[in-house]
Design a protein around this motif. Structure first.
Motif, PDB file in Angstrom:
ATOM      1  N   THR A   1       0.827  -1.207   0.000  1.00 47.18           N
ATOM      2  CA  THR A   1       0.000   0.000   0.000  1.00 47.18           C
ATOM      3  C   THR A   1       0.860   1.254   0.000  1.00 47.18           C
ATOM      4  N   ALA A   2       1.911   1.273   0.803  1.00 42.40           N
ATOM      5  CA  ALA A   2       2.799   2.436   0.847  1.00 42.40           C
ATOM      6  C   ALA A   2       3.438   2.688  -0.511  1.00 42.40           C
ATOM      7  N   LYS A   3       3.858   1.640  -1.169  1.00 40.77           N
ATOM      8  CA  LYS A   3       4.461   1.785  -2.495  1.00 40.77           C
ATOM      9  C   LYS A   3       3.464   2.377  -3.484  1.00 40.77           C
ATOM     10  N   ARG A   4       2.218   1.888  -3.448  1.00 44.80           N
ATOM     11  CA  ARG A   4       1.200   2.394  -4.367  1.00 44.80           C
ATOM     12  C   ARG A   4       0.866   3.851  -4.065  1.00 44.80           C
ATOM     13  N   LEU A   5       0.763   4.203  -2.788  1.00 41.77           N
ATOM     14  CA  LEU A   5       0.459   5.589  -2.436  1.00 41.77           C
ATOM     15  C   LEU A   5       1.591   6.525  -2.834  1.00 41.77           C
ATOM     16  N   ALA A   6       2.828   6.075  -2.677  1.00 41.85           N
ATOM     17  CA  ALA A   6       3.970   6.890  -3.090  1.00 41.85           C
ATOM     18  C   ALA A   6       3.972   7.103  -4.601  1.00 41.85           C
ATOM     19  N   GLN A   7       3.530   6.094  -5.347  1.00 40.71           N
ATOM     20  CA  GLN A   7       3.426   6.249  -6.796  1.00 40.71           C
ATOM     21  C   GLN A   7       2.353   7.267  -7.167  1.00 40.71           C
ATOM     22  N   VAL A   8       1.229   7.240  -6.434  1.00 41.43           N
ATOM     23  CA  VAL A   8       0.185   8.243  -6.655  1.00 41.43           C
ATOM     24  C   VAL A   8       0.738   9.640  -6.376  1.00 41.43           C
ATOM     25  N   ALA A   9       1.457   9.778  -5.275  1.00 44.88           N
ATOM     26  CA  ALA A   9       2.042  11.083  -4.927  1.00 44.88           C
ATOM     27  C   ALA A   9       3.002  11.566  -5.998  1.00 44.88           C
ATOM     28  N   ALA A  10       3.819  10.670  -6.519  1.00 48.11           N
ATOM     29  CA  ALA A  10       4.818  11.057  -7.513  1.00 48.11           C
ATOM     30  C   ALA A  10       4.169  11.551  -8.800  1.00 48.11           C
ATOM     31  N   ARG A  11       2.977  11.037  -9.114  1.00 44.87           N
ATOM     32  CA  ARG A  11       2.313  11.403 -10.375  1.00 44.87           C
ATOM     33  C   ARG A  11       1.330  12.563 -10.227  1.00 44.87           C
ATOM     34  N   LEU A  12       1.097  13.015  -9.007  1.00 40.61           N
ATOM     35  CA  LEU A  12       0.109  14.071  -8.791  1.00 40.61           C
ATOM     36  C   LEU A  12       0.456  15.350  -9.552  1.00 40.61           C
ATOM     37  N   GLN A  13      -0.580  15.967 -10.117  1.00 34.50           N
ATOM     38  CA  GLN A  13      -0.445  17.238 -10.816  1.00 34.50           C
ATOM     39  C   GLN A  13      -1.416  18.251 -10.210  1.00 34.50           C
ATOM     40  N   PRO A  14      -1.077  19.539 -10.233  1.00 39.74           N
ATOM     41  CA  PRO A  14      -1.944  20.553  -9.614  1.00 39.74           C
ATOM     42  C   PRO A  14      -3.377  20.540 -10.123  1.00 39.74           C
ATOM     43  N   GLU A  15      -3.596  20.148 -11.383  1.00 41.45           N
ATOM     44  CA  GLU A  15      -4.962  20.137 -11.902  1.00 41.45           C
ATOM     45  C   GLU A  15      -5.827  19.053 -11.250  1.00 41.45           C
ATOM     46  N   GLN A  16      -5.204  18.142 -10.497  1.00 37.05           N
ATOM     47  CA  GLN A  16      -5.959  17.113  -9.781  1.00 37.05           C
ATOM     48  C   GLN A  16      -6.371  17.551  -8.375  1.00 37.05           C
ATOM     49  N   THR A  17      -5.959  18.721  -7.966  1.00 34.71           N
ATOM     50  CA  THR A  17      -6.218  19.135  -6.590  1.00 34.71           C
ATOM     51  C   THR A  17      -7.705  19.084  -6.259  1.00 34.71           C
ATOM     52  N   GLY A  18      -8.020  18.593  -5.060  1.00 34.19           N
ATOM     53  CA  GLY A  18      -9.396  18.493  -4.600  1.00 34.19           C
ATOM     54  C   GLY A  18     -10.082  17.188  -4.903  1.00 34.19           C
ATOM     55  N   LEU A  19      -9.458  16.319  -5.719  1.00 34.99           N
ATOM     56  CA  LEU A  19     -10.094  15.068  -6.107  1.00 34.99           C
ATOM     57  C   LEU A  19     -10.032  14.016  -4.995  1.00 34.99           C
ATOM     58  N   LEU A  20     -10.943  13.045  -5.064  1.00 33.00           N
ATOM     59  CA  LEU A  20     -10.856  11.804  -4.306  1.00 33.00           C
ATOM     60  C   LEU A  20     -10.293  10.765  -5.262  1.00 33.00           C
ATOM     61  N   LEU A  21      -9.130  10.218  -4.954  1.00 35.66           N
ATOM     62  CA  LEU A  21      -8.452   9.282  -5.843  1.00 35.66           C
ATOM     63  C   LEU A  21      -8.467   7.870  -5.274  1.00 35.66           C
ATOM     64  N   ASN A  22      -8.490   6.904  -6.172  1.00 40.31           N
ATOM     65  CA  ASN A  22      -8.325   5.518  -5.786  1.00 40.31           C
ATOM     66  C   ASN A  22      -6.843   5.234  -5.576  1.00 40.31           C
ATOM     67  N   TRP A  23      -6.525   4.042  -5.061  1.00 46.18           N
ATOM     68  CA  TRP A  23      -5.133   3.668  -4.793  1.00 46.18           C
ATOM     69  C   TRP A  23      -4.282   3.628  -6.061  1.00 46.18           C
ATOM     70  N   ASP A  24      -4.926   3.503  -7.235  1.00 44.82           N
ATOM     71  CA  ASP A  24      -4.184   3.487  -8.493  1.00 44.82           C
ATOM     72  C   ASP A  24      -4.116   4.858  -9.154  1.00 44.82           C
ATOM     73  N   GLY A  25      -4.591   5.885  -8.439  1.00 45.72           N
ATOM     74  CA  GLY A  25      -4.537   7.245  -8.968  1.00 45.72           C
ATOM     75  C   GLY A  25      -5.728   7.670  -9.797  1.00 45.72           C
ATOM     76  N   GLN A  26      -6.689   6.757 -10.012  1.00 45.17           N
ATOM     77  CA  GLN A  26      -7.864   7.101 -10.799  1.00 45.17           C
ATOM     78  C   GLN A  26      -8.891   7.824  -9.923  1.00 45.17           C
ATOM     79  N   PRO A  27      -9.579   8.822 -10.485  1.00 46.34           N
ATOM     80  CA  PRO A  27     -10.586   9.557  -9.691  1.00 46.34           C
ATOM     81  C   PRO A  27     -11.754   8.676  -9.279  1.00 46.34           C
ATOM     82  N   LEU A  28     -12.253   8.885  -8.085  1.00 53.14           N
ATOM     83  CA  LEU A  28     -13.461   8.247  -7.592  1.00 53.14           C
ATOM     84  C   LEU A  28     -14.557   9.308  -7.466  1.00 53.14           C
ATOM     85  N   PRO A  29     -15.823   8.926  -7.571  1.00 53.95           N
ATOM     86  CA  PRO A  29     -16.901   9.906  -7.432  1.00 53.95           C
ATOM     87  C   PRO A  29     -17.073  10.322  -5.973  1.00 53.95           C
ATOM     88  N   PHE A  30     -17.501  11.556  -5.783  1.00 58.58           N
ATOM     89  CA  PHE A  30     -17.796  12.029  -4.434  1.00 58.58           C
ATOM     90  C   PHE A  30     -19.162  11.509  -3.980  1.00 58.58           C
TER      91      PHE A  30
END
Length: 238
Positions: A209-238
């Protein structure tokens, strides 16, 4: 050398994140209500700080010292689901003030206190990334099963808190990113009573889980700010 700040370092995911970033060569600061465990002692790259988050003056003083290291990635890992006789509610008749208040205290108010204290730093730190651990069951749109009243409600409120904070942050620092993340089902004390219902392929170790979360962090871009993301970095609905 980059720096990471992990809040909630004594939990399974927080501990794994600390060790993952340490292995990557980061300087890591861990904050927790608990003292440093044996594995965390004597690590030159790790600074463990016990803090009373309900004492705002103490929290601000601790963070002022820590933020001098200018961490560029921050994880807020607080989470609570069950304890002793307090288990997730299957029906609203099982909802109690004590259970609801505990869910709100840990899952919402604790990260809210940290975000409030961190915001002046986030306003000025270029390209800073903040990941707040939430849960897919906090998605109102995705809720098709019901139950787990207080946990769902507290995580839904957390998602709204972070979404609202992201709007304020974007006005002051367009390079910053703050998101909520569903880490997936991880083998931990929080999930222990429910692991038998989880297919083996879906139950992740804390290290995974830590490895996957670190990968999400590494790929984050400012245009994603405010989103709810899944462990694979894909957006989830609110």
């Amino acid at each position: 050398m980059s720096d990471a700040l992990i809040v909630g370092g004594s939990g399974a995911i927080g501990s794994a994140l600390i060790q993952h970033y340490g292995a990557l060569g980061y300087g890591v600061t861990a904050l927790s209500r608990k003292a440093a465990p044996p594995w965390a002692q004597g690590q030159g790259w790790l600074h463990w700080q016990s803090v009373d988050e309900q004492d705002s003056a103490s929290l601000n003083a601790v963070l002022a010292q820590i933020l001098a290291k200018t961490p560029d990635v921050v994880f807020l890992c607080q989470g609570w689901l069950h304890q002793d006789a307090m288990v997730p509610e299957k029906a609203i008749s099982q909802l109690s003030d004590e259970h609801f208040q505990q869910s709100l205290a840990v899952n919402l108010l604790s990260p809210a206190r940290y975000l409030q204290a961190l915001m002046p730093y986030l306003f000025r730190q270029p390209e800073v990334k903040v990941l707040v651990l939430s849960a897919k069951v906090g998605s109102i749109t995705d809720n098709q099963l019901g139950g787990w009243y207080s946990y769902r409600a507290s995580k839904a409120a957390l998602n709204m808190l972070v979404k609202t904070a992201s709007i304020e942050l974007k006005r002051r620092n367009k390079t910053a990113t703050i998101v909520t993340v569903h880490p997936g089902t991880t083998a931990s004390e929080l999930s222990a009573p429910f692991q038998a219902r989880v297919p083996a392929a879906q139950l992740q170790s804390p290290d995974s889980t830590a490895k996957r979360l670190a990968q999400v962090a590494a790929r984050l871009q400012p245009e994603q700010t405010g989103l709810l993301l899944n462990w694979d970095g894909q957006p989830l609905p609110f």
